[in-house]
Each structure stands twice: as structure tokens, then as C-alpha cells.
Design a protein around this motif. Structure first.
Motif, PDB file in Angstrom:
ATOM      1  N   ILE A  78      46.294 -57.911  67.932  1.00 41.52           N
ATOM      2  CA  ILE A  78      44.964 -57.318  67.985  1.00 41.52           C
ATOM      3  C   ILE A  78      43.957 -58.383  68.401  1.00 41.52           C
ATOM      4  O   ILE A  78      44.208 -59.583  68.274  1.00 41.52           O
ATOM      5  CB  ILE A  78      44.558 -56.712  66.624  1.00 41.52           C
ATOM      6  CG1 ILE A  78      44.491 -57.817  65.554  1.00 41.52           C
ATOM      7  CG2 ILE A  78      45.518 -55.618  66.212  1.00 41.52           C
ATOM      8  CD1 ILE A  78      44.000 -57.334  64.212  1.00 41.52           C
ATOM      9  N   ALA A  79      42.838 -57.915  68.915  1.00 45.19           N
ATOM     10  CA  ALA A  79      41.752 -58.830  69.240  1.00 45.19           C
ATOM     11  C   ALA A  79      41.016 -59.207  67.960  1.00 45.19           C
ATOM     12  O   ALA A  79      40.876 -58.386  67.046  1.00 45.19           O
ATOM     13  CB  ALA A  79      40.797 -58.184  70.238  1.00 45.19           C
ATOM     14  N   GLY A  80      40.558 -60.450  67.881  1.00 49.01           N
ATOM     15  CA  GLY A  80      39.887 -60.872  66.663  1.00 49.01           C
ATOM     16  C   GLY A  80      39.207 -62.214  66.829  1.00 49.01           C
ATOM     17  O   GLY A  80      39.148 -62.789  67.931  1.00 49.01           O
ATOM     18  N   VAL A  99      50.302 -68.261  59.348  1.00 51.74           N
ATOM     19  CA  VAL A  99      49.889 -69.324  60.254  1.00 51.74           C
ATOM     20  C   VAL A  99      48.380 -69.306  60.478  1.00 51.74           C
ATOM     21  O   VAL A  99      47.727 -70.354  60.495  1.00 51.74           O
ATOM     22  CB  VAL A  99      50.632 -69.186  61.605  1.00 51.74           C
ATOM     23  CG1 VAL A  99      50.142 -70.233  62.599  1.00 51.74           C
ATOM     24  CG2 VAL A  99      52.127 -69.309  61.399  1.00 51.74           C
ATOM     25  N   LEU A 100      47.830 -68.114  60.597  1.00 53.25           N
ATOM     26  CA  LEU A 100      46.431 -67.998  61.006  1.00 53.25           C
ATOM     27  C   LEU A 100      45.861 -66.710  60.447  1.00 53.25           C
ATOM     28  O   LEU A 100      46.572 -65.716  60.289  1.00 53.25           O
ATOM     29  CB  LEU A 100      46.340 -68.002  62.540  1.00 53.25           C
ATOM     30  CG  LEU A 100      44.969 -67.839  63.198  1.00 53.25           C
ATOM     31  CD1 LEU A 100      44.096 -69.038  62.907  1.00 53.25           C
ATOM     32  CD2 LEU A 100      45.138 -67.647  64.693  1.00 53.25           C
ATOM     33  N   LEU A 101      44.571 -66.729  60.119  1.00 54.11           N
ATOM     34  CA  LEU A 101      43.857 -65.537  59.667  1.00 54.11           C
ATOM     35  C   LEU A 101      42.755 -65.233  60.674  1.00 54.11           C
ATOM     36  O   LEU A 101      41.968 -66.113  61.035  1.00 54.11           O
ATOM     37  CB  LEU A 101      43.248 -65.756  58.284  1.00 54.11           C
ATOM     38  CG  LEU A 101      42.334 -64.632  57.767  1.00 54.11           C
ATOM     39  CD1 LEU A 101      43.130 -63.343  57.589  1.00 54.11           C
ATOM     40  CD2 LEU A 101      41.662 -65.041  56.477  1.00 54.11           C
ATOM     41  N   ILE A 102      42.708 -63.980  61.134  1.00 53.54           N
ATOM     42  CA  ILE A 102      41.668 -63.557  62.064  1.00 53.54           C
ATOM     43  C   ILE A 102      40.928 -62.364  61.473  1.00 53.54           C
ATOM     44  O   ILE A 102      41.437 -61.680  60.573  1.00 53.54           O
ATOM     45  CB  ILE A 102      42.252 -63.186  63.449  1.00 53.54           C
ATOM     46  CG1 ILE A 102      43.233 -62.000  63.324  1.00 53.54           C
ATOM     47  CG2 ILE A 102      42.924 -64.378  64.093  1.00 53.54           C
ATOM     48  CD1 ILE A 102      43.772 -61.518  64.648  1.00 53.54           C
ATOM     49  N   SER A 103      39.723 -62.120  61.959  1.00 54.66           N
ATOM     50  CA  SER A 103      38.911 -60.990  61.514  1.00 54.66           C
ATOM     51  C   SER A 103      38.667 -60.060  62.696  1.00 54.66           C
ATOM     52  O   SER A 103      38.860 -60.432  63.852  1.00 54.66           O
ATOM     53  CB  SER A 103      37.588 -61.483  60.935  1.00 54.66           C
ATOM     54  OG  SER A 103      36.858 -62.215  61.916  1.00 54.66           O
ATOM     55  N   GLU A 104      38.223 -58.843  62.380  1.00 56.82           N
ATOM     56  CA  GLU A 104      38.016 -57.825  63.403  1.00 56.82           C
ATOM     57  C   GLU A 104      36.744 -58.116  64.195  1.00 56.82           C
ATOM     58  O   GLU A 104      35.748 -58.624  63.662  1.00 56.82           O
ATOM     59  CB  GLU A 104      37.913 -56.441  62.771  1.00 56.82           C
ATOM     60  CG  GLU A 104      39.188 -55.936  62.146  1.00 56.82           C
ATOM     61  CD  GLU A 104      40.216 -55.517  63.181  1.00 56.82           C
ATOM     62  OE1 GLU A 104      39.870 -55.507  64.384  1.00 56.82           O
ATOM     63  OE2 GLU A 104      41.355 -55.199  62.785  1.00 56.82           O
ATOM     64  N   ILE A 105      36.788 -57.753  65.472  1.00 55.89           N
ATOM     65  CA  ILE A 105      35.607 -57.863  66.322  1.00 55.89           C
ATOM     66  C   ILE A 105      35.229 -56.527  66.945  1.00 55.89           C
ATOM     67  O   ILE A 105      34.233 -56.444  67.663  1.00 55.89           O
ATOM     68  CB  ILE A 105      35.828 -58.915  67.434  1.00 55.89           C
ATOM     69  CG1 ILE A 105      37.022 -58.516  68.313  1.00 55.89           C
ATOM     70  CG2 ILE A 105      36.014 -60.286  66.856  1.00 55.89           C
ATOM     71  CD1 ILE A 105      37.212 -59.434  69.513  1.00 55.89           C
ATOM     72  N   LYS A 106      35.996 -55.459  66.640  1.00 58.06           N
ATOM     73  CA  LYS A 106      35.681 -54.123  67.147  1.00 58.06           C
ATOM     74  C   LYS A 106      34.926 -53.354  66.079  1.00 58.06           C
ATOM     75  O   LYS A 106      35.304 -53.355  64.896  1.00 58.06           O
ATOM     76  CB  LYS A 106      36.950 -53.376  67.546  1.00 58.06           C
ATOM     77  CG  LYS A 106      37.646 -53.969  68.765  1.00 58.06           C
ATOM     78  CD  LYS A 106      38.822 -53.107  69.194  1.00 58.06           C
ATOM     79  CE  LYS A 106      39.460 -53.650  70.466  1.00 58.06           C
ATOM     80  NZ  LYS A 106      40.595 -52.809  70.918  1.00 58.06           N
ATOM     81  N   GLY A 288      47.368 -55.620  58.357  1.00 53.12           N
ATOM     82  CA  GLY A 288      48.381 -56.668  58.210  1.00 53.12           C
ATOM     83  C   GLY A 288      48.447 -57.610  59.394  1.00 53.12           C
ATOM     84  O   GLY A 288      48.866 -58.769  59.257  1.00 53.12           O
ATOM     85  N   PHE A 289      48.020 -57.116  60.568  1.00 52.72           N
ATOM     86  CA  PHE A 289      48.049 -57.964  61.763  1.00 52.72           C
ATOM     87  C   PHE A 289      46.959 -59.028  61.751  1.00 52.72           C
ATOM     88  O   PHE A 289      46.948 -59.904  62.614  1.00 52.72           O
ATOM     89  CB  PHE A 289      47.914 -57.106  63.021  1.00 52.72           C
ATOM     90  CG  PHE A 289      49.131 -56.298  63.323  1.00 52.72           C
ATOM     91  CD1 PHE A 289      50.383 -56.724  62.926  1.00 52.72           C
ATOM     92  CD2 PHE A 289      49.034 -55.081  64.002  1.00 52.72           C
ATOM     93  CE1 PHE A 289      51.512 -55.974  63.196  1.00 52.72           C
ATOM     94  CE2 PHE A 289      50.157 -54.329  64.279  1.00 52.72           C
ATOM     95  CZ  PHE A 289      51.399 -54.774  63.868  1.00 52.72           C
ATOM     96  N   GLU A 314      43.604 -59.286  72.781  1.00 51.02           N
ATOM     97  CA  GLU A 314      44.894 -58.687  72.427  1.00 51.02           C
ATOM     98  C   GLU A 314      45.996 -59.289  73.296  1.00 51.02           C
ATOM     99  O   GLU A 314      45.858 -59.366  74.514  1.00 51.02           O
ATOM    100  CB  GLU A 314      44.849 -57.176  72.610  1.00 51.02           C
ATOM    101  CG  GLU A 314      43.867 -56.468  71.703  1.00 51.02           C
ATOM    102  CD  GLU A 314      43.847 -54.978  71.950  1.00 51.02           C
ATOM    103  OE1 GLU A 314      44.580 -54.532  72.858  1.00 51.02           O
ATOM    104  OE2 GLU A 314      43.109 -54.266  71.250  1.00 51.02           O
ATOM    105  N   GLY A 315      47.085 -59.693  72.653  1.00 48.92           N
ATOM    106  CA  GLY A 315      48.205 -60.279  73.371  1.00 48.92           C
ATOM    107  C   GLY A 315      47.994 -61.718  73.776  1.00 48.92           C
ATOM    108  O   GLY A 315      48.816 -62.266  74.524  1.00 48.92           O
TER     109      GLY A 315
END
Length: 450
Positions: A78-80, A99-106, A288-289, A314-315
Motif C-alpha cells: 500500500i502507499a504510505g 521491519v518498518l511501520l508506515i501510515s496511511e496517506i489516502k 496489517g500491511f 504502492e509496490g
């Protein structure tokens, strides 16, 4: 001087002062040189009959035999936006480590209570579908009750119709009897009138006969009236029976329409609930992603996306992982002219980068510092550069490969072919002929013979 003339001048002149001429005079040193040259020629001739192992030199690099054990890049599904790093380059991670934590941007996923509210929508639609299901069940019970009531009402109406028909039959018999009585009364009145006119009966008897005739006439009218009433009652019973059927069809049509409407609403609610459940599951999985997990155990080799607050698509590639317990192999590339010489099971000697070696390609027995390999797989088609890819694994019969060997290290491969005399190899090289190759069976037989 050179034996052409019989005149000798050696007694008159000395040649010590002519050094170049003196070197042409045969001496013991010259004879030694001739013998050395002769032995050298003989040695060179014998050297041509020494065994020589034909080989093909190739370049390659160390890789993993299994595709899932090769270095891989972890992508973001996902994009984040990067919020926190849990690892550093060079660390060893286990499968499933964060490994890494990202947050939502949408903006569709900004709501922190998105899962809870979606769950409430799912529960509400599920209860709505359940309510419609109960309504459908109630309408089915109502339809069944209408059917049972209609049976009873039809039986009751049938009985009334039968009673009306029997009443019509009975009244018609009474009406026929009244008509007979009326006819008899008319005859009796005529006879009584004749007797009165003849003076055989008195006026009183005649008047009494007239009165009785009036009663008979009234009975005929009453019987006819009763018959007509019975016929009307029978018609009413038939009308009532038809009315029961019509009323039943109307009620059944309305109940069925309500039931099908409720079923349609139930199916629509179930479809919406299923869609919401799917959406809830997608939200849950997407949550979870946000935590990027290690797909397998290995070393973190490179962080492609860095920094806190950096946005990724994304990707997008995030990090690369090198598996820790990979079965090593060498991926080497062979020219098309040498490709037909290779067979699965052929022996290969390797010179790995960082491990010095003394190589005699034609005499692998005296080569030092090389490591043995065995051909495991051969591609059936060439790559973009026209070379064929060959995978070589560690030879279990040879010294094991170095433990410090890592994926990506360079490897200089020497594919060992057939054993031939040295003169044959020189002759082959001068003529540009391809080398000979052996099969695994031939090699086993040669070892057995030795």
C-alpha cells in the motif's frame, strides 16, 4: 681454412686475436650445448604425450540454488508514509519480524475508528437481513394458514351447497305434490258444483268444498314459493363458494407479493452485508500491511527507502534481504560453441574471488586452491546476450566450499572435459576444433579402471 684447399695456414697465423672466428671452432662447451638441445627436443617430444584435461573457461557469480533463497526486495503493498524503522542494515532478522511501520496517506482510510464503524454497519445490515428473513417466515406461516382455512371454508361452503340442493329437491317434490293436490281439488270442485246444480248436494257442502279448494290452491302457491326460495338458497351457496375461492386467491396473491418483497429486501440486505463484510476484511488486511514484515530470515543488506516522513508508492521497493541459510550455487554463462559439451553431472573447478589459487587448467590434479562443483541445471534457451546459463552446485565428493563465501561473489569456472594427449590438444587448438566431452558413465568407468 675451411678444408677447401690443401694449403694450411694455421702454422703461419694464430687466431686467438679473432674472437668471432674462434667461437666457430668446435670445443667441449659446444658439444654440451648440442647434447642439451638434443635432450630438450627429446623431452619436448615426450612432453607432447603427457595427458591433458580439456576444459572450458567461463565466468560467473555465486547465487542460491533455490529461487526462494536468493536475495529479494521487499515491496510495499500500500502507499504510505514512513513512521518508524525497526531494523538497521546488516542486522539478521527472522521471518515475520517487523521491519518498518508506515501510515496511511489516502483520505479514505484516515478515520482511526474505520474498522469499528465498518463493523457496526456490517452488524446493522446483518440484523436487517435477519429481520426480513423473520418476516418471510411469518408470511410463509400466514400463507399456510390461509391454505388450511380455505380448505375448511370450502368444505363448509360445499356442505351448504349440498344442503341447498337437497332442499331444492325436497321442495320440488312438495311442489309436485301441491300441483297434484290442486288438480284433484279442481276435479272435486267441479264434481261438487255439478252435484249442487243437480240438487244432490247442499250449498253448504259446496261452499266447504270451495274453501278446501282455496286451501289447496294456497298450498300450491306456498310450495312453489318454497321451491323458489330453495333455488335461491342454492344459488347463494354457489356464489358463496366462488366468493371463498376469489377471496382466497386475493389473500394469497397479497401474502405472496409481501413475501417476495420481503425476500427481495432480505437478499438485498444480505448482499449489502456481504459487501460490507468484504470491505471490512479488506480494511483489516490493509491495516496489517502498515507493518512491513520480513518474508524470510536473512540479513538486511540495503534500505532503498530511508528517512522518517518519506512517502512511498504502492509496490515501491523498500529494503533488500539476503537469505542466511541458502544453498549456494554458481551461475555461470557458457558460449553457444561450448554449450553442447556440457552435461548435467559434469565436474567443474572454481576459483572464487578472495581465495588465491595456483591453476594448471590442463592438470587439475596439481591445481591448488580451487573448489569442486557439479553441473545441476542447464538452460534450454540463451539469454539476451546469446550465452546459456548453467547452475553448478557444490561437489559432495570434493572439499566443501568456503563458509565465508557469499552470494554475489565472482567465480572463474573451469569445466573439465575429456583427458587427451597434449599433442592432440595443441593440434585441436591450431585447427579450431571443439574439445571432446565425456559422459558421467564414461567417467565412472574410467575411475573404476584406475
Amino acid at each position: 681454412m675451411i678444408g677447401i684447399s690443401n694449403n694450411k695456414i694455421g702454422k703461419d697465423f694464430t687466431f686467438e686475436e679473432f674472437k668471432s672466428f674462434g667461437m666457430t671452432i668446435p670445443k667441449e662447451e659446444s658439444k654440451k650445448r648440442i647434447r642439451i638441445l638434443l635432450w630438450f627436443l627429446i623431452g619436448t617430444f615426450l612432453f607432447l604425450f603427457l595427458p591433458w584435461t580439456q576444459n572450458v573457461r567461463t565466468k560467473g557469480f555465486v547465487t542460491a540454488l533455490r529461487p526462494d533463497q536468493r536475495p529479494q526486495t521487499v515491496h510495499s503493498i500500500i502507499a504510505g508514509r514512513i513512521e518508524k524503522w525497526y531494523v538497521a542494515e546488516g542486522e539478521y532478522v527472522q521471518k515475520g519480524d517487523t521491519v518498518l511501520l508506515i501510515s496511511e496517506i489516502k483520505d479514505d482510510y484516515f478515520d482511526p475508528l474505520l474498522l469499528e464503524r465498518t463493523k457496526l454497519q456490517v452488524d446493522a445490515k446483518t440484523m436487517s437481513a435477519r429481520s426480513y428473513s423473520e418476516k418471510v417466515r411469518s408470511l410463509e406461516i400466514q400463507i399456510q394458514a390461509l391454505k388450511e382455512n380455505n380448505v375448511l371454508r370450502r368444505e363448509q361452503a360445499d356442505n351448504r351447497l349440498k344442503m341447498a340442493e337437497l332442499q331444492v329437491t325436497s321442495d320440488s317434490i312438495r311442489f309436485e305434490q301441491a300441483k297434484v293436490n290442486f288438480k284433484v281439488g279442481v276435479d272435486q270442485l267441479d264434481r261438487a258444483e255439478k252435484l249442487y246444480n243437480e240438487g244432490l248436494r247442499s250449498l253448504t257442502d259446496f261452499e266447504q268444498r270451495e274453501l278446501r279448494f282455496q286451501d289447496v290452491q294456497a298450498g300450491l302457491i306456498a310450495a312453489e314459493n318454497k321451491l323458489l326460495q330453495s333455488i335461491n338458497a342454492r344459488i347463494a351457496a354457489m356464489i358463496e363458494l366462488n366468493a371463498i375461492d376469489n377471496d382466497f386467491r386475493d389473500k394469497m396473491a397479497k401474502a405472496s407479493a409481501d413475501m417476495y418483497e420481503a425476500m427481495s429486501s432480505q437478499f438485498d440486505a444480505e448482499a449489502t452485508a456481504t459487501k460490507l463484510e468484504n470491505q471490512y476484511a479488506n480494511y483489516e488486511v490493509r491495516t496489517g500491511f502498515r507493518h512491513i514484515l520480513a518474508p524470510q530470515e536473512g540479513y538486511i543488506t540495503q534500505a532503498i527507502q530511508v528517512g522518517i516522513g518519506e512517502t512511498i508508492k504502492e509496490g515501491a521497493e523498500i529494503i533488500s534481504i539476503l537469505p542466511g541459510n541458502a544453498q549456494l550455487a554458481v551461475e555461470m554463462y557458457v558460449a553457444p560453441v561450448d554449450f553442447p559439451l556440457l552435461r548435467i553431472g559434469n565436474k567443474v573447478r572454481f576459483i572464487f574471488d578472495g581465495w588465491p589459487a595456483i591453476v594448471f587448467s590442463g592438470w587439475p590434479q596439481i591445481t591448488n586452491g580451487t573448489f569442486g562443483g557439479m553441473v545441476q541445471a542447464i538452460d534450454n534457451f540463451s539469454g539476451a546476450d546469446g550465452y546459456y546459463r548453467v547452475l553448478v552446485v557444490e561437489d559432495p565428493e570434493e572439499e566443501p566450499w568456503p563458509k565465508a563465501l557469499r552470494i554475489g561473489s565472482g567465480a572463474d569456472g573451469i569445466s573439465l572435459l575429456n583427458d587427451v594427449p597434449l599433442w592432440y590438444e595443441i593440434w585441436r587448438q591450431l585447427n579450431g576444433f571443439p574439445p571432446d566431452y565425456y559422459t558421467s558413465r564414461e567417467k565412472a568407468e574410467n575411475r573404476k579402471t584406475k
